[in-house]
Design an enzyme around this catalytic site. Structure first.
Site, short mmCIF file in Angstrom:
data_model
loop_
_atom_site.label_atom_id
_atom_site.label_comp_id
_atom_site.label_asym_id
_atom_site.label_seq_id
_atom_site.Cartn_x
_atom_site.Cartn_y
_atom_site.Cartn_z
N CYS A 19 34.28 -10.52 15.20
CA CYS A 19 34.32 -11.98 15.37
C CYS A 19 34.94 -12.71 14.19
O CYS A 19 35.57 -13.75 14.38
CB CYS A 19 32.92 -12.49 15.69
N LYS A 35 29.85 -19.87 21.44
CA LYS A 35 31.10 -19.27 21.94
C LYS A 35 30.80 -18.07 22.84
O LYS A 35 29.95 -17.24 22.51
CB LYS A 35 32.00 -18.87 20.76
N ASP A 83 28.38 -16.29 13.51
CA ASP A 83 27.45 -15.40 14.22
C ASP A 83 26.38 -14.72 13.35
O ASP A 83 26.07 -13.54 13.56
CB ASP A 83 28.24 -14.31 14.96
C1 C5J Z 1 30.46 -10.24 16.42
C2 C5J Z 1 30.28 -8.39 17.98
N1 C5J Z 1 29.86 -11.36 16.08
N2 C5J Z 1 30.58 -7.47 17.07
N3 C5J Z 1 30.09 -9.69 17.63
O1 C5J Z 1 31.25 -9.69 15.68
O2 C5J Z 1 30.13 -8.09 19.14
#
Ligand code: C5J
Length: 230
Positions: A164, A131, A26
């Site tokens: 994540c 995802k 991400d």
């Molecule tokens: C991730 C989030 N990528 N914190 N997303 O950690 O919402």
């Protein structure tokens, strides 16, 4: 390349490079870039941006060694049919997933803010896993792709450490993958969550995995390549 060892906590992480993938979680514009959704919510994006340079160095070395790389992006279909209503309303924020944000519709696939930052942009041969959840295994074909490619171990980097990255490492652990997390390549908006997120992974003899840093991975790759060229 033969089995390599990386100094890590709670103990040495051993891996066969051809059966190990770099999984970058991400590293999306909306989470990392000034003016993106993360900053709009009041977060300090510099806490995440410090991971860009070490990730780039690791990615370059990993690609240079001919090893496998995969990327993930958190986001949803444009019609939001894969967005759980509970996730949509969570936080009671004025602006939420699917609404217009500073870089297009928030966390919607195809929008500018949803895409990966240019510094770490995937090469055409590197799978990108879209995802809908926090974990990269939930409702995706990641496990199938890793199995088809003979991957047994994962170096997991990206953001955010406690959300994540942690969720993905836990999911991977339950599916039998050994995960190593280089601490300089993962980031949280909250320093205390960064610290505790890493502690949770390596606690109790490595209950979810191992923690090290990118310098030690680079050194192992370097040593392996000088052994094969001498
Ligand atoms: C991730 C989030 N990528 N914190 N997303 O950690 O919402």
């Amino acid at each position: 390349m033969k089995t390599l060892g990386i100094e890590a906590e709670p103990y040495l992480y051993e891996f066969e490079p051809s059966h190990t993938a770099l999984l970058i979680i991400d590293m999306q514009r909306d989470f990392l870039e000034p003016g993106g959704f993360g900053e709009m919510l009041g977060n300090d994006v510099s806490q995440l941006r410090r991971t860009i340079a070490p990730n780039r160095k690791l990615l370059t070395a990993w690609r240079g060694a001919g090893l496998q790389v995969l990327h993930t992006r958190e986001g949803h279909r444009a019609d939001l049919t894969d967005l759980p209503p509970a996730k949509k309303i969570r936080g009671r924020s004025k602006t939420s997933i699917g609404d217009a944000g500073p870089m297009g519709r928030i966390l919607v696939r195809g929008e500018a803010g949803h895409d990966i930052i240019p510094e770490l942009y995937p090469l055409p041969a590197e799978p990108v896993i879209d995802k809908p959840g926090k974990g990269a295994f939930f409702a995706t074909d990641l496990h199938a792709i890793l199995q088809h490619r003979g991957i047994k171990k994962l170096i997991v980097t990206g953001v955010t450490t406690e959300v994540c990255v942690n969720t993905t490492v836990r999911e991977a652990n339950d599916r039998g993958y050994d995960c190593l997390v280089p601490e300089d390549c993962v980031g949280s908006y909250f320093p205390e969550f960064q610290e505790m997120g890493l502690k949770m992974i390596k606690a109790q003899g490595g209950i979810f995995g191992w923690v090290s840093d990118s310098g030690k991975i680079l050194a192992a790759l370097e040593a392996a390549s000088s052994n094969t060229t001498t």
